[in-house]
Enzyme design. Structure first.
Site, PDB file in Angstrom:
ATOM      1  CG  ASP A 194      -2.068  -0.902   1.137  1.00 50.09           C
ATOM      2  OD1 ASP A 194      -2.106  -1.717   0.195  1.00 50.09           O
ATOM      3  OD2 ASP A 194      -2.953  -0.830   2.018  1.00 50.09           O
ATOM      4  CG  HIS A 203       2.195  -0.153   4.426  1.00 55.66           C
ATOM      5  ND1 HIS A 203       1.911  -1.101   5.387  1.00 55.66           N
ATOM      6  CD2 HIS A 203       1.070   0.599   4.273  1.00 55.66           C
ATOM      7  CE1 HIS A 203       0.660  -0.931   5.809  1.00 55.66           C
ATOM      8  NE2 HIS A 203       0.130   0.081   5.155  1.00 55.66           N
TER       9      HIS A 203
END
Length: 281
Positions: free
Chosen positions: A102, A247
């Protein structure tokens, strides 16, 4: 693990353009010599999940512009069922798992994660923020070139439950637009920042042709807990159908970069098939 040599939509566009150019030249010559007209062969590819080989050509936003500029008019997104909960697992038989990243793309961390995925011929999902794409279009193009699935993660990563419907639409729509402008295809998946979903997010996502995707295992890399902790979270949470959240932006992600170099070969050696979802679950 068997390499998947299937082309992405963008490779198909490139191949089609080359084939049409060749067919045009052949047709002109044939008209002068024998009156014959060449016909470009069309190829189709099944966009199912599986490992993806590295792209030989270096992606560039410049090469993409003619494709997006001269393509067919933008089609309206297909209307989807409005869901009340996001997907948290992937379907399919066997020991299948999915890695997701992400908040990117980020030039300091995303290339290293892509390098590791390419080394092991693994595809993943990247939920990108529009404001990051604008500054790093070449990384988004590389994701598409190497067979990864690009999802919508809003423009500025806001808490959607605090926004009005018009603001949510803008966050989602602008991001889908910049993704399409970069490599010619609108995203089919959406992930709410912070995992905070509401009715408007589900409804607007469906209107834009996107399915909601959450996760099963959180690596907690956003807390910067240490590389060993991130690896442990993935290894202990590994199971068929699991979706892993990591992430590649939003802070110092050097631990995430080091962690994937450790847990990815471990998962593969343990018999897991790291994949991406089909175009429609």
């Amino acid at each position: 693990m068997q390499k998947d040599q299937l082309p992405t939509r963008r490779r198909m566009l490139l191949a089609g353009a080359a084939a049409l150019g060749a067919a045009g030249a052949a047709g002109a010559a044939g008209a002068l010599l024998a009156g014959g007209v060449g016909e470009a062969a069309r190829t189709t590819a099944d966009p199912v999940a599986g490992p993806q080989a590295r792209q030989a050509l270096k992606p560039s936003a410049f090469r993409l512009q003619p494709l997006t500029g001269y393509g067919p008019p933008r089609a309206a997104p297909r209307k989807l069922k409005v869901r009340k909960e996001p997907f948290v697992r992937i379907s399919g038989h066997g020991r299948r798992m999915m890695l997701t990243f992400d908040d990117g793309p980020n030039p300091n961390y995303t290339p290293h994660i892509l390098d590791t995925l390419a080394k092991y011929h693994v595809r993943a999902m990247f939920f990108v923020c529009g404001e990051c794409v604008v500054e790093n279009r070449e990384l988004l193009a590389r994701m598409a070139d190497e067979g990864h699935v690009v999802g919508n993660h809003t423009w500025t990563h806001p808490l959607l439950t605090t926004l009005g419907r018009r603001e949510i639409r803008s966050e989602m729509e602008r991001t889908s637009d910049v993704i399409e402008d970069t490599y010619g295809e609108r995203p089919q998946w959406f992930r709410a920042p912070y995992g905070a979903w509401n009715r408007a997010a589900f409804e607007l996502g469906a209107q834009m042709g996107m399915e909601p995707m959450a996760w099963t295992v959180d690596t907690t890399d956003w807390t910067v807990p240490g590389t060993d902790t991130i690896v442990e979270q993935v290894v202990q949470g590994a199971a068929p159908g699991v979706v892993v959240l990591s992430h590649d932006a939003g802070g110092d992600r050097s631990q995430s970069v080091r962690a994937i170099r450790e847990y990815l070969p471990y998962l593969l050696d343990s018999g897991y098939h790291l994949t991406v979802p089909p175009r429609r679950m």
